[in-house]
Motif scaffolding. Sequence first.
Motif, PDB file in Angstrom:
ATOM      1  N   ILE A 290      13.314   5.866   9.744  1.00  0.00           N
ATOM      2  CA  ILE A 290      13.872   6.636   8.634  1.00  0.00           C
ATOM      3  C   ILE A 290      13.743   8.120   8.959  1.00  0.00           C
ATOM      4  N   GLU A 291      14.823   8.859   8.794  1.00  0.00           N
ATOM      5  CA  GLU A 291      14.816  10.296   9.072  1.00  0.00           C
ATOM      6  C   GLU A 291      14.199  11.061   7.903  1.00  0.00           C
ATOM      7  N   VAL A 292      13.229  11.906   8.201  1.00  0.00           N
ATOM      8  CA  VAL A 292      12.658  12.789   7.184  1.00  0.00           C
ATOM      9  C   VAL A 292      13.445  14.099   7.225  1.00  0.00           C
ATOM     10  N   LEU A 293      14.249  14.332   6.205  1.00  0.00           N
ATOM     11  CA  LEU A 293      15.133  15.497   6.166  1.00  0.00           C
ATOM     12  C   LEU A 293      14.371  16.798   5.966  1.00  0.00           C
ATOM     13  N   ASP A 294      13.303  16.744   5.180  1.00  0.00           N
ATOM     14  CA  ASP A 294      12.521  17.953   4.924  1.00  0.00           C
ATOM     15  C   ASP A 294      11.197  17.570   4.270  1.00  0.00           C
ATOM     16  N   LEU A 295      10.216  18.449   4.441  1.00  0.00           N
ATOM     17  CA  LEU A 295       8.930  18.356   3.747  1.00  0.00           C
ATOM     18  C   LEU A 295       8.870  19.524   2.774  1.00  0.00           C
ATOM     19  N   LEU A 296       8.858  19.237   1.478  1.00  0.00           N
ATOM     20  CA  LEU A 296       8.849  20.270   0.448  1.00  0.00           C
ATOM     21  C   LEU A 296       7.504  20.253  -0.267  1.00  0.00           C
ATOM     22  N   THR A 297       6.949  21.409  -0.527  1.00  0.00           N
ATOM     23  CA  THR A 297       5.610  21.484  -1.115  1.00  0.00           C
ATOM     24  C   THR A 297       5.635  22.150  -2.492  1.00  0.00           C
ATOM     25  N   TYR A 298       4.539  21.966  -3.206  1.00  0.00           N
ATOM     26  CA  TYR A 298       4.300  22.662  -4.470  1.00  0.00           C
ATOM     27  C   TYR A 298       2.797  22.883  -4.588  1.00  0.00           C
ATOM     28  N   ARG A 299       2.365  23.567  -5.644  1.00  0.00           N
ATOM     29  CA  ARG A 299       0.945  23.813  -5.875  1.00  0.00           C
ATOM     30  C   ARG A 299       0.462  22.944  -7.026  1.00  0.00           C
ATOM     31  N   THR A 300      -0.813  22.600  -7.000  1.00  0.00           N
ATOM     32  CA  THR A 300      -1.368  21.635  -7.947  1.00  0.00           C
ATOM     33  C   THR A 300      -1.038  21.958  -9.404  1.00  0.00           C
ATOM     34  N   LYS A 301      -1.128  23.207  -9.787  1.00  0.00           N
ATOM     35  CA  LYS A 301      -0.941  23.576 -11.192  1.00  0.00           C
ATOM     36  C   LYS A 301       0.522  23.790 -11.576  1.00  0.00           C
ATOM     37  N   ASP A 302       1.442  23.601 -10.630  1.00  0.00           N
ATOM     38  CA  ASP A 302       2.861  23.701 -10.966  1.00  0.00           C
ATOM     39  C   ASP A 302       3.231  22.619 -11.971  1.00  0.00           C
ATOM     40  N   THR A 303       4.150  22.956 -12.866  1.00  0.00           N
ATOM     41  CA  THR A 303       4.604  21.993 -13.873  1.00  0.00           C
ATOM     42  C   THR A 303       6.106  21.751 -13.812  1.00  0.00           C
ATOM     43  N   ASP A 304       6.828  22.600 -13.089  1.00  0.00           N
ATOM     44  CA  ASP A 304       8.282  22.463 -12.982  1.00  0.00           C
ATOM     45  C   ASP A 304       8.677  22.359 -11.513  1.00  0.00           C
ATOM     46  N   TYR A 305       9.672  21.488 -11.244  1.00  0.00           N
ATOM     47  CA  TYR A 305      10.030  21.206  -9.845  1.00  0.00           C
ATOM     48  C   TYR A 305      11.541  21.242  -9.595  1.00  0.00           C
ATOM     49  N   PRO A 306      12.290  22.135 -10.269  1.00  0.00           N
ATOM     50  CA  PRO A 306      13.744  22.148 -10.058  1.00  0.00           C
ATOM     51  C   PRO A 306      14.150  22.524  -8.643  1.00  0.00           C
ATOM     52  N   ALA A 307      13.421  23.440  -8.020  1.00  0.00           N
ATOM     53  CA  ALA A 307      13.804  23.887  -6.679  1.00  0.00           C
ATOM     54  C   ALA A 307      13.670  22.757  -5.667  1.00  0.00           C
ATOM     55  N   GLN A 308      12.559  22.024  -5.734  1.00  0.00           N
ATOM     56  CA  GLN A 308      12.332  20.944  -4.781  1.00  0.00           C
ATOM     57  C   GLN A 308      13.366  19.830  -4.957  1.00  0.00           C
ATOM     58  N   VAL A 309      13.641  19.487  -6.206  1.00  0.00           N
ATOM     59  CA  VAL A 309      14.590  18.407  -6.469  1.00  0.00           C
ATOM     60  C   VAL A 309      16.010  18.826  -6.097  1.00  0.00           C
ATOM     61  N   THR A 310      16.370  20.079  -6.403  1.00  0.00           N
ATOM     62  CA  THR A 310      17.689  20.593  -6.022  1.00  0.00           C
ATOM     63  C   THR A 310      17.881  20.530  -4.513  1.00  0.00           C
ATOM     64  N   LYS A 311      16.840  20.920  -3.764  1.00  0.00           N
ATOM     65  CA  LYS A 311      16.928  20.905  -2.308  1.00  0.00           C
ATOM     66  C   LYS A 311      17.073  19.468  -1.794  1.00  0.00           C
TER      67      LYS A 311
ATOM     68  N   ILE B 163       8.029  15.226  -0.864  1.00  0.00           N
ATOM     69  CA  ILE B 163       7.549  16.322  -1.717  1.00  0.00           C
ATOM     70  C   ILE B 163       6.057  16.108  -1.927  1.00  0.00           C
ATOM     71  N   TYR B 164       5.258  17.128  -1.614  1.00  0.00           N
ATOM     72  CA  TYR B 164       3.813  16.917  -1.737  1.00  0.00           C
ATOM     73  C   TYR B 164       3.077  18.177  -2.188  1.00  0.00           C
ATOM     74  N   ASP B 165       1.886  17.937  -2.738  1.00  0.00           N
ATOM     75  CA  ASP B 165       0.982  18.991  -3.195  1.00  0.00           C
ATOM     76  C   ASP B 165       0.256  19.577  -1.986  1.00  0.00           C
ATOM     77  N   ALA B 166       0.506  20.833  -1.696  1.00  0.00           N
ATOM     78  CA  ALA B 166      -0.093  21.461  -0.516  1.00  0.00           C
ATOM     79  C   ALA B 166      -1.546  21.859  -0.733  1.00  0.00           C
ATOM     80  N   GLU B 167      -2.061  21.729  -1.965  1.00  0.00           N
ATOM     81  CA  GLU B 167      -3.440  22.123  -2.259  1.00  0.00           C
ATOM     82  C   GLU B 167      -4.382  20.936  -2.405  1.00  0.00           C
ATOM     83  N   ASP B 168      -3.884  19.810  -2.866  1.00  0.00           N
ATOM     84  CA  ASP B 168      -4.727  18.627  -3.083  1.00  0.00           C
ATOM     85  C   ASP B 168      -4.902  17.867  -1.773  1.00  0.00           C
TER      86      ASP B 168
END
Length: 336
Positions: free
Chosen positions: A164-185, A139-144
Amino acid sequence: GCLVSLTGKGAEWGQAAKISMELAVQEINAKGGIGGIPAELICYDTQTLEAEALKTFNRLVERDKVLAISGPCFSSEFETIAPQLDRYKTVINSYCSAKPGLSAMSIWAFRNTLTSDKQLKPVVDAWVKEYKPKKVVIIYDAEDAVSKGEGAGVLPALFKQHNIEVLDLLTYRTKDTDYPAQVTKANSLGAEGIGLGACYQNAGAIAKEMQKQGLNVPIVGGACAGAPGFIEIAGKAAEGAYMSTAAWLDDPRPEVQAYMKKFLAKNANKAPPYSGPRAYDIIYSYKHCIEKSGVTNKPADLDADRDRMRQCLAGLKNFPGVAGEITMDENRDGAG
């Protein structure tokens, strides 16, 4: 000159750097300055914004006529300023920019730190040895800049080295404060570990969301996440996480503990991220170069003096510092 992120997402990094540079200047001046002349530090808050970093850099070079600049901290700021350096011919030397490759943009660009690939390799090695994950989600910040570099480049390559298998790369934006979608995935994919390309505020919030959703797997994070603020934000959710750093604050060497004692007294007993000792060491390396390179400190010689600083810094090898010896590699990045 000094560029520090006193506000915005990088506040903890910038505040620690400013206190540390001020400590170094105070110590130097208490011992007679440099060649009998007191050192002066001119600091501006970049607000952790690229445009503000460029504006304050211009102010230091053009108006304040500084000899060299310590900072900026963040890779996104550094990446904005570096292409301008060949025109301005003034050194910048970052105490915490960690995205690989940035110093190669100009012979005036330096970084007294370890890039995130150098930081993360031993951290991932230790993390894998303890937890033995077979599949992870990143999970990483796509803007920073540095977070994206770690999430999209550094961590996938290091995980591959460990099969180690990388199952997925999930992104968010710097000013995001909630991450339920990424963690659920990540949870739904069966991740056995989480790699983070994140600054400490985001990393702490992601760890708390993982705890909330019952995703009890280990976290490994890079340069920007490795600040005391991560633990303050995440609380118990921080337990077991591995983070990289470019300074060992518990180093028993007397000079390290003397620095820490002075820093803690000025920062409400709160320890710094590695920007603190790295910024402190930059000031002493500047003192060394002023003394050894023939800097005249005459206004008419400013251009020549700036170039003397550049040449001296490029040749630094095993220069003693509280964060370890400073040796600049061929790209003008710390090789310690």
